[in-house]
Design a protein around this motif. Structure first.
Motif, PDB file in Angstrom:
ATOM      1  N   GLU A 165       0.264  -1.405   0.041  1.00  0.00           N
ATOM      2  CA  GLU A 165      -0.176  -0.222  -0.015  1.00  0.00           C
ATOM      3  C   GLU A 165       0.706   1.252  -0.108  1.00  0.00           C
ATOM      4  OE1 GLU A 165      -3.160   0.282  -0.826  1.00  0.00           O
ATOM      5  OE2 GLU A 165      -3.119  -1.737   0.019  1.00  0.00           O
ATOM      6  N   GLY A 166       0.561   1.948  -0.967  1.00  0.00           N
ATOM      7  CA  GLY A 166       1.655   2.872  -1.241  1.00  0.00           C
ATOM      8  C   GLY A 166       0.793   5.192  -0.328  1.00  0.00           C
ATOM      9  N   PRO A 167       0.980   5.409  -0.552  1.00  0.00           N
ATOM     10  CA  PRO A 167       0.256   6.913  -0.380  1.00  0.00           C
ATOM     11  C   PRO A 167      -1.035   7.732  -1.031  1.00  0.00           C
ATOM     12  CG  PRO A 167       1.918   7.615  -1.362  1.00  0.00           C
ATOM     13  CD  PRO A 167       2.067   6.497  -0.954  1.00  0.00           C
ATOM     14  N   ASN A 168      -1.903   7.902  -0.626  1.00  0.00           N
ATOM     15  CA  ASN A 168      -3.594   8.122  -1.103  1.00  0.00           C
ATOM     16  C   ASN A 168      -4.277   6.970  -2.184  1.00  0.00           C
ATOM     17  OD1 ASN A 168      -3.093  11.178  -0.715  1.00  0.00           O
ATOM     18  ND2 ASN A 168      -1.407  11.462  -2.063  1.00  0.00           N
ATOM     19  N   HIS A 169      -3.989   6.245  -1.352  1.00  0.00           N
ATOM     20  CA  HIS A 169      -4.651   4.397  -1.368  1.00  0.00           C
ATOM     21  C   HIS A 169      -4.151   3.915  -2.365  1.00  0.00           C
ATOM     22  CE1 HIS A 169      -7.374   5.138   1.836  1.00  0.00           C
ATOM     23  NE2 HIS A 169      -7.873   6.023   1.418  1.00  0.00           N
ATOM     24  N   GLY A 170      -2.523   3.882  -3.269  1.00  0.00           N
ATOM     25  CA  GLY A 170      -2.065   3.944  -4.525  1.00  0.00           C
ATOM     26  C   GLY A 170      -1.160   2.592  -4.457  1.00  0.00           C
ATOM     27  N   LYS A 171      -0.966   1.414  -5.082  1.00  0.00           N
ATOM     28  CA  LYS A 171      -0.222   0.912  -4.790  1.00  0.00           C
ATOM     29  C   LYS A 171       1.098   0.819  -5.517  1.00  0.00           C
ATOM     30  CE  LYS A 171      -5.012  -2.047  -4.672  1.00  0.00           C
ATOM     31  NZ  LYS A 171      -4.827  -1.945  -2.845  1.00  0.00           N
ATOM     32  N   ARG A 172       2.029   0.132  -4.655  1.00  0.00           N
ATOM     33  CA  ARG A 172       3.605  -0.106  -4.958  1.00  0.00           C
ATOM     34  C   ARG A 172       3.932  -1.096  -5.166  1.00  0.00           C
ATOM     35  NH1 ARG A 172       7.231   3.576  -5.314  1.00  0.00           N
ATOM     36  NH2 ARG A 172       6.266   4.893  -3.608  1.00  0.00           N
ATOM     37  N   CYS A 173       4.631  -1.445  -6.609  1.00  0.00           N
ATOM     38  CA  CYS A 173       4.789  -2.726  -7.116  1.00  0.00           C
ATOM     39  C   CYS A 173       5.529  -3.637  -6.812  1.00  0.00           C
ATOM     40  CB  CYS A 173       5.249  -3.117  -8.846  1.00  0.00           C
ATOM     41  SG  CYS A 173       5.804  -4.790  -8.576  1.00  0.00           S
ATOM     42  N   ARG A 174       5.794  -4.653  -5.691  1.00  0.00           N
ATOM     43  CA  ARG A 174       7.393  -5.558  -4.752  1.00  0.00           C
ATOM     44  C   ARG A 174       7.546  -5.963  -5.960  1.00  0.00           C
ATOM     45  NH1 ARG A 174       4.633  -9.060   0.000  1.00  0.00           N
ATOM     46  NH2 ARG A 174       3.540  -7.398   1.167  1.00  0.00           N
ATOM     47  N   ASN A 175       8.071  -5.777  -6.915  1.00  0.00           N
ATOM     48  CA  ASN A 175       9.010  -5.943  -8.021  1.00  0.00           C
ATOM     49  C   ASN A 175       9.791  -5.369  -8.501  1.00  0.00           C
ATOM     50  OD1 ASN A 175      10.649  -8.179  -9.597  1.00  0.00           O
ATOM     51  ND2 ASN A 175       9.804  -7.661 -11.687  1.00  0.00           N
ATOM     52  N   CYS A 176       9.352  -4.314  -8.959  1.00  0.00           N
ATOM     53  CA  CYS A 176      10.022  -3.239 -10.444  1.00  0.00           C
ATOM     54  C   CYS A 176       9.902  -2.057  -8.921  1.00  0.00           C
ATOM     55  CB  CYS A 176       9.364  -3.000 -11.151  1.00  0.00           C
ATOM     56  SG  CYS A 176       7.338  -2.261 -11.349  1.00  0.00           S
ATOM     57  N   ASN A 177       9.009  -1.634  -7.814  1.00  0.00           N
ATOM     58  CA  ASN A 177       8.596  -0.598  -7.426  1.00  0.00           C
ATOM     59  C   ASN A 177       8.107   0.500  -7.930  1.00  0.00           C
ATOM     60  OD1 ASN A 177       9.285   0.188  -4.557  1.00  0.00           O
ATOM     61  ND2 ASN A 177      10.878   1.991  -5.702  1.00  0.00           N
ATOM     62  N   TYR A 178       7.132   1.068  -8.897  1.00  0.00           N
ATOM     63  CA  TYR A 178       6.577   0.825  -9.570  1.00  0.00           C
ATOM     64  C   TYR A 178       5.144   1.752  -8.718  1.00  0.00           C
ATOM     65  CZ  TYR A 178       3.736   3.435 -12.860  1.00  0.00           C
ATOM     66  OH  TYR A 178       2.186   4.185 -13.288  1.00  0.00           O
ATOM     67  N   TYR A 179       4.976   3.139  -8.410  1.00  0.00           N
ATOM     68  CA  TYR A 179       3.812   3.485  -8.060  1.00  0.00           C
ATOM     69  C   TYR A 179       2.927   2.839  -8.970  1.00  0.00           C
ATOM     70  CZ  TYR A 179       1.138   6.500  -4.834  1.00  0.00           C
ATOM     71  OH  TYR A 179       0.435   6.681  -4.449  1.00  0.00           O
ATOM     72  N   GLU A 180       1.493   3.545  -8.838  1.00  0.00           N
ATOM     73  CA  GLU A 180       0.241   3.257  -8.889  1.00  0.00           C
ATOM     74  C   GLU A 180      -0.651   4.388  -9.008  1.00  0.00           C
ATOM     75  OE1 GLU A 180      -2.436   1.273 -12.440  1.00  0.00           O
ATOM     76  OE2 GLU A 180      -1.379   0.283 -11.617  1.00  0.00           O
ATOM     77  N   SER A 181      -1.131   5.546  -9.133  1.00  0.00           N
ATOM     78  CA  SER A 181      -1.871   6.323  -8.353  1.00  0.00           C
ATOM     79  C   SER A 181      -3.010   5.543  -8.465  1.00  0.00           C
ATOM     80  CB  SER A 181      -1.584   7.923  -8.579  1.00  0.00           C
ATOM     81  OG  SER A 181      -3.479   8.809  -8.099  1.00  0.00           O
ATOM     82  N   PRO A 182      -4.224   5.870  -7.976  1.00  0.00           N
ATOM     83  CA  PRO A 182      -5.806   5.388  -8.322  1.00  0.00           C
ATOM     84  C   PRO A 182      -6.421   5.989  -8.943  1.00  0.00           C
ATOM     85  CG  PRO A 182      -6.022   5.634  -5.918  1.00  0.00           C
ATOM     86  CD  PRO A 182      -4.480   6.149  -6.322  1.00  0.00           C
ATOM     87  N   THR A 183      -5.941   7.303  -9.504  1.00  0.00           N
ATOM     88  CA  THR A 183      -6.340   8.559 -10.758  1.00  0.00           C
ATOM     89  C   THR A 183      -5.969   7.542 -12.224  1.00  0.00           C
ATOM     90  OG1 THR A 183      -4.663   9.470 -10.255  1.00  0.00           O
ATOM     91  CG2 THR A 183      -6.744  10.193  -9.616  1.00  0.00           C
ATOM     92  N   VAL A 184      -4.664   7.227 -12.059  1.00  0.00           N
ATOM     93  CA  VAL A 184      -3.986   6.954 -13.096  1.00  0.00           C
ATOM     94  C   VAL A 184      -5.343   5.796 -14.401  1.00  0.00           C
ATOM     95  CG1 VAL A 184      -2.285   5.573 -14.337  1.00  0.00           C
ATOM     96  CG2 VAL A 184      -1.610   6.841 -12.572  1.00  0.00           C
ATOM     97  N   ASP A 185      -5.162   6.104 -15.519  1.00  0.00           N
ATOM     98  CA  ASP A 185      -5.649   5.364 -16.100  1.00  0.00           C
ATOM     99  C   ASP A 185      -7.681   5.059 -15.876  1.00  0.00           C
ATOM    100  OD1 ASP A 185      -3.918   4.725 -17.742  1.00  0.00           O
ATOM    101  OD2 ASP A 185      -3.540   2.723 -17.152  1.00  0.00           O
ATOM    102  N   THR A 186      -7.940   6.397 -15.375  1.00  0.00           N
ATOM    103  CA  THR A 186      -9.079   6.456 -15.198  1.00  0.00           C
ATOM    104  C   THR A 186      -9.234   8.339 -15.758  1.00  0.00           C
ATOM    105  OG1 THR A 186      -9.014   7.676 -13.025  1.00  0.00           O
ATOM    106  CG2 THR A 186      -9.155   5.270 -12.884  1.00  0.00           C
TER     107      THR A 186
END
Length: 635
Positions: free
Chosen positions: A540-561
């Motif tokens: 779990e990342g900030p602002n309810h986003g999610k961070r990949c455990r493999n490549c450490n990429y962080y994706e926000s809930p608003t991305v692709d919305t």
């Protein structure tokens, strides 16, 4: 009587006077020292004849010639001459050995280490002279006889008469002391002198070692300043008696000049001031003594620099100023001791000895004794007494500190006894409370044991009830499935109902965090997959986003919305999207702008974006909820 006879009588009287003067001068300058069988040592300072060579142009051959004999005069004072410090003085002595003893060797000793330059001329059989030059400006190893004084072997056999010459240059108006000694007397005198000096230095070294040990053990600067004072006094003494030149710096005669430039006296005074200040502070804390000591050190340094490089004061003025500099902090320190009812007489007398050393060392005109050797060595017993008295002061202070320590220990013992008594009383009370507490705990333990039995019985009943609850839960799950399907139908119906106002809508989605949480749950309700590497594990990342455990990429809930790169609050965008899916609500852009407090163009732009999303996915407002449009990505 005619004028011619008168002239003859006057001329005769003149020649008689001249002849008598020359005869008297020759008699005065031609004195001979007689050595007999009873002689072992003779003080011969006033038996010399002298000649002042102001031009320094005469050689020994001219001085020893018979034509030069009338230029010498008899020495009548041990100083020989006052002033003329830049000129050489020639000294002549004639010795006749009338002894019948053939195994005696005679030495001429010139006592006084600080003669600047002295050359002894020994007569050779051929009538010439062999020079032997020494002095505190020349290396010690040039001397034929390795002794701190100037000693010369005379090689004078019985029935022989020889004339010896010395060429002397002084550094001040010093008092000369010349002696004739037999070999036995010379050895006896030297051994006695070295023995007494050995005792003197030995005691100083013992005191020095003891104080260094005290400094090592106690780490107190008092026991460091005093060794500095002792070392300075040892250095002063070694430079004064010539032992330092003989044993420590024989090839460095410049050290002798350094020793005579008041450097040692400066170190002695500075060490004394520091030692005295620390000594006073051990008894009583007085900041004024410290301040005056610092001022005294600064004034003494200024006086030292002035004497060497600016304007040299008369020695009387110099001594008076030096004593005043020492006397001011000493007087205040003594007043502090008396005020604290501490009477250290050894400390007072030690300071008086220091004053006496300063006065006597730099007032060369003071002659307490007829013997110049005693006058010269007079400072040694004074320094010795000063070190002993300062040592007594330290011993008294150690005793004083020990008494304070014992008094503190006695007070500490009384306090410990009171503390032990209180501790025993507290322990007794504590034991009583522990006993009562133990009885209470034992009683509580018995009650708990009884209640534990009751609890076990209740647990059996609860297990039976649990099985019944499990059955009910299974039944409820079946009913929930039926209810869920019913709720979906109700939701579709509600979608056709009248929409909520913005204030009511804000109760459901009150802030950004709630909107982002709803969007996150909506976006990843099925399963998470990383956009970069398709990995399905995340943190779990900030602002309810999610961070990949493999490549450490962080994706926000608003991305692709639909809310990607939104420029105004997301909760307001949620409401615009909600209204776009309602048939029964038809607000103009002006009304929507006023309700949401947004610019009309902003509302229009986002509604246009919603319309594009509807066209992209073929959205049907009758069948689809507004939330399905949230996941549409237009870019």
């Amino acid at each position: 009587m005619n004028n011619k006879n008168r002239y003859r009588i006057k001329l005769l009287i003149f020649f008689i006077v001249i002849f008598t003067t020359k005869l008297y001068a020759k008699t005065e300058s031609g004195s001979v020292i007689q050595l007999n069988d009873s002689s072992s040592q003779i003080h011969i300072t006033t038996h010399f004849d002298y000649f002042l060579d102001t031009t320094s142009k005469y050689a020994i051959d001219e001085i020893a010639s018979s034509n030069f004999e009338d230029h010498f005069r008899r020495v009548t004072d041990p100083h020989v001459l006052f002033d003329y410090l830049d000129s050489h003085i020639w000294l002549r002595i004639t010795i006749n050995n009338n002894q019948s003893i053939h195994n005696h060797s005679w030495y001429l000793e010139s006592w006084g280490f600080d003669i600047k330059n002295i050359t002894f001329y020994f007569p050779r059989p051929d009538g010439t002279f062999e020079p032997s030059t020494a002095g505190f400006e020349r290396p010690f190893n040039e001397r034929n006889v390795k002794h701190k004084n100037f000693n010369y072997f005379l090689d004078l056999r019985p029935s022989e008469t020889k004339t010896y010459f010395l060429k002397v240059k002084r550094s001040y108006n010093q008092e000369f002391s010349f002696h004739l000694r037999t070999n036995e007397k010379f050895l006896s005198h030297s051994l006695n002198e070295y023995f007494l000096l050995g005792i003197y230095y030995g005691v100083l070294v013992i005191i020095l070692t003891f104080n260094l040990y005290l400094f090592y053990r106690l780490r107190d600067t008092l026991y460091l300043y005093f060794p500095c004072l002792i070392i300075a006094c040892i250095w002063f003494s070694l430079g004064r008696d010539g032992l330092g030149f003989q044993y420590l710096w024989p090839n460095s005669p410049w050290v002798n000049k350094l020793n005579n430039e008041k450097v040692i006296e400066l170190i002695i005074i500075l060490a004394t001031l520091l030692f005295s200040e620390r000594y006073i502070q051990k008894y009583t804390k007085n900041k004024n003594v410290m301040k005056l000591t610092v001022w005294a050190i600064m004034l003494k340094l200024l006086l030292f620099v002035n004497q060497l490089f600016i304007f040299e004061l008369n020695y009387i003025h110099y001594i008076v100023i030096t004593i005043i500099i020492l006397l001011v902090p000493f007087s205040l320190g003594l007043y502090s001791l008396i005020k604290a009812k501490i009477y250290s007489w050894s400390y007072v007398f030690a300071y008086l000895c220091l004053f006496l050393v300063i006065v006597y060392s730099y007032s060369r005109s003071i002659q307490l004794f007829d013997n110049p050797v005693l006058n010269w060595y007079f400072v040694y017993p004074v320094i010795f007494a000063e070190m002993i008295l300062f040592s007594f002061s330290i011993f008294n202070q150690l005793k004083f500190l020990q008494n304070q320590f014992l008094e503190a220990n006695a007070e500490k013992t009384i306090a410990l006894e009171k503390n032990n008594q209180l501790t025993q009383e507290l322990n007794s009370k504590l034991k009583e409370k522990v006993r009562a507490r133990t009885e209470k705990i034992e009683k509580m333990a018995a009650d708990l044991a009884q209640k534990n039995v009751e609890l076990q019985t209740t647990n059996v009943k609860l297990q039976e009830l649990n099985s019944q609850v499990t059955q009910l839960n299974n039944y409820l799950q079946e009913n929930n499935e039926k209810l869920r399907s019913s709720v979906e139908e109700v939701t579709k119906d509600l979608a056709l109902m009248k929409g909520l106002g913005f204030d009511d809508f804000k109760n459901v989605f009150p802030d950004k965090d709630t909107c982002l949480k709803f969007l996150s749950e909506l976006k990843w309700k099925d399963k998470y997959h990383c956009k970069k590497c398709e990995y399905n594990k995340f943190t779990e990342g900030p602002n309810h986003g999610k961070r990949c455990r493999n490549c450490n990429y962080y994706e926000s809930p608003t991305v692709d919305t639909l809310f990607h790169k939104l420029k105004f609050p997301i909760e307001k965008a949620f409401y615009i999207l909600y209204l776009s899916n309602r048939k029964d609500v038809d607000l103009t852009l002006n009304e929507l702008s006023e309700i949401l407090e947004l610019r009309r163009e902003t509302c229009w732009a986002f509604k246009n974006k919603i319309s594009q999303a509807m066209e992209k996915v073929g959205h049907n407002t009758d069948l689809n909820g507004w939330e399905t449009l949230a996941l549409v990505h237009l870019e």
